[in-house]
Design a protein around this motif. Structure first.
Motif, PDB file in Angstrom:
ATOM      1  N   UNK A 232       0.835  -1.210   0.000  1.00 12.38           N
ATOM      2  CA  UNK A 232       0.000   0.000   0.000  1.00 12.38           C
ATOM      3  C   UNK A 232       0.865   1.254   0.000  1.00 12.38           C
ATOM      4  N   UNK A 233       1.922   1.270   0.811  1.00 12.23           N
ATOM      5  CA  UNK A 233       2.823   2.419   0.846  1.00 12.23           C
ATOM      6  C   UNK A 233       3.551   2.587  -0.476  1.00 12.23           C
ATOM      7  N   UNK A 234       3.943   1.476  -1.087  1.00  9.08           N
ATOM      8  CA  UNK A 234       4.636   1.541  -2.379  1.00  9.08           C
ATOM      9  C   UNK A 234       3.709   2.094  -3.454  1.00  9.08           C
ATOM     10  N   UNK A 235       2.467   1.635  -3.474  1.00 10.72           N
ATOM     11  CA  UNK A 235       1.500   2.112  -4.459  1.00 10.72           C
ATOM     12  C   UNK A 235       1.253   3.606  -4.300  1.00 10.72           C
ATOM     13  N   UNK A 236       1.130   4.052  -3.049  1.00  6.59           N
ATOM     14  CA  UNK A 236       0.921   5.480  -2.797  1.00  6.59           C
ATOM     15  C   UNK A 236       2.123   6.301  -3.251  1.00  6.59           C
TER      16      UNK A 236
END
Length: 244
Positions: free
Chosen positions: A141-145
Motif C-alpha cells: 500500500x505504501x509503495x502504491x501510494x
C-alpha cells in the motif's frame, strides 16, 4: 478488583453494544475484564490497570461515534492497542495510507502504525512478525501510494522462490508460469490496491516489476520502492551480494 461506572450518551450505548453485544464482548476479550451495559451506563469490573485501559478505550470509542465512525470488533482491537501503547488513536486511524474505491488502508494496531512510520522515515526497514500481521500488505500500500505521488519511479516486488518438493525446472510452463505461484501473494496485495487493467499497464511499462530474488543479483535499482518479501528464506550470499 475494581468497579467503575461510566455514563454514555444513548447513541453511544447503542453503538457500544453492537449486534448481539459484539463490541462489548470484543472489548472484554481484548482487555480481560468484565463489562456490562445497563441502559446508558457501562460497568467495568476487573484489575485496576485493565479497568483504566477499558475506560480509555470507551472514551475513544465515544469520540468515534460522535464523529460518525462505525464501530466493530476491529475498531476495538485498534483502539485497545493504541491505548495500551500510549499512542494517539486519532493519529493511527486517520493515517490513510491508500484509498481505492471503497477500500481504505490504515494502520489498525499500534505495531502497524510504528511499522508504517518506520518505512516512511527510513531508507531500509525490517518488518518482523507472524503471518497475517500486515507486513506485506501495508508495504505494498505504501509503495502504491509513493508511485502514484511520483515519489518513486517504479516498484520492485521480490521474494525468494523457496521450493517445496518440486524444483522450478520441472514445473510446467515458461519462466513466468514457473515462478507465478511463489509471487502470487504479492499480486494479491497489489490487486487490492489497483484495478487489474491498471496493474497490467504498469507492469507492461516496467513501473511495477515482480520477480524472484534470484533475478535481482547485480542490478542497480535507482528511484525504486523495493519490497523483499519472506526475507527469512534468503541465504547469506543472496543478502550480501544481491543488491547494489
Amino acid at each position: 478488583m475494581t468497579e467503575r461506572r461510566i455514563e454514555v450518551a444513548d447513541a453511544v450505548a447503542v453503538e457500544l453494544a453492537g449486534e448481539h453485544d459484539s463490541v462489548l464482548r470484543a472489548l472484554e476479550d481484548r482487555l480481560g475484564l468484565s463489562i456490562s451495559l445497563r441502559g446508558n451506563r457501562v460497568i467495568l469490573e476487573g484489575e485496576d490497570a485493565r479497568v483504566d485501559a477499558a475506560a480509555g478505550v470507551i472514551e475513544e470509542l465515544t469520540g468515534m461515534v460522535r464523529t460518525g465512525r462505525e464501530l466493530g470488533p476491529g475498531a476495538v482491537e485498534a483502539l485497545a492497542s493504541a491505548v495500551e501503547s500510549n499512542q494517539s488513536v486519532s493519529a493511527m486511524l486517520d493515517d490513510v495510507i491508500w484509498r481505492h474505491r471503497q477500500r481504505v488502508v490504515t494502520p489498525r494496531t499500534a505495531g502497524q502504525k510504528h511499522y508504517v512510520d518506520a518505512i516512511r522515515n527510513n531508507t531500509i526497514t525490517f518488518g518482523i512478525g507472524p503471518a497475517g500481521t500486515g507486513k506485506t500488505y501495508l508495504a505494498v500500500a505504501l509503495a502504491t501510494a509513493a508511485l502514484t505521488r511520483r515519489e518513486v519511479g517504479r516498484i520492485i516486488l521480490t521474494r525468494p522462490a523457496v521450493e517445496a518438493g518440486e524444483r522450478l525446472g520441472f514445473l510446467p510452463g515458461d519462466l513466468a508460469a514457473k515462478v507465478d505461484p511463489y509471487l502470487r501473494p504479492l499480486f494479491d496485495a497489489l490487486h487490492d490496491m489497483l484495478d487489474a487493467d491498471r496493474v497490467e499497464t504498469l507492469v507492461a511499462r516496467g513501473q511495477i516489476e515482480i520477480a524472484p530474488l534470484a533475478f535481482m543479483r547485480g542490478r542497480t535499482l535507482n528511484d525504486s520502492f523495493i519490497i523483499l518479501d519472506e526475507a527469512q528464506n534468503t541465504t547469506a550470499e543472496q543478502m550480501d551480494r544481491g543488491w547494489s
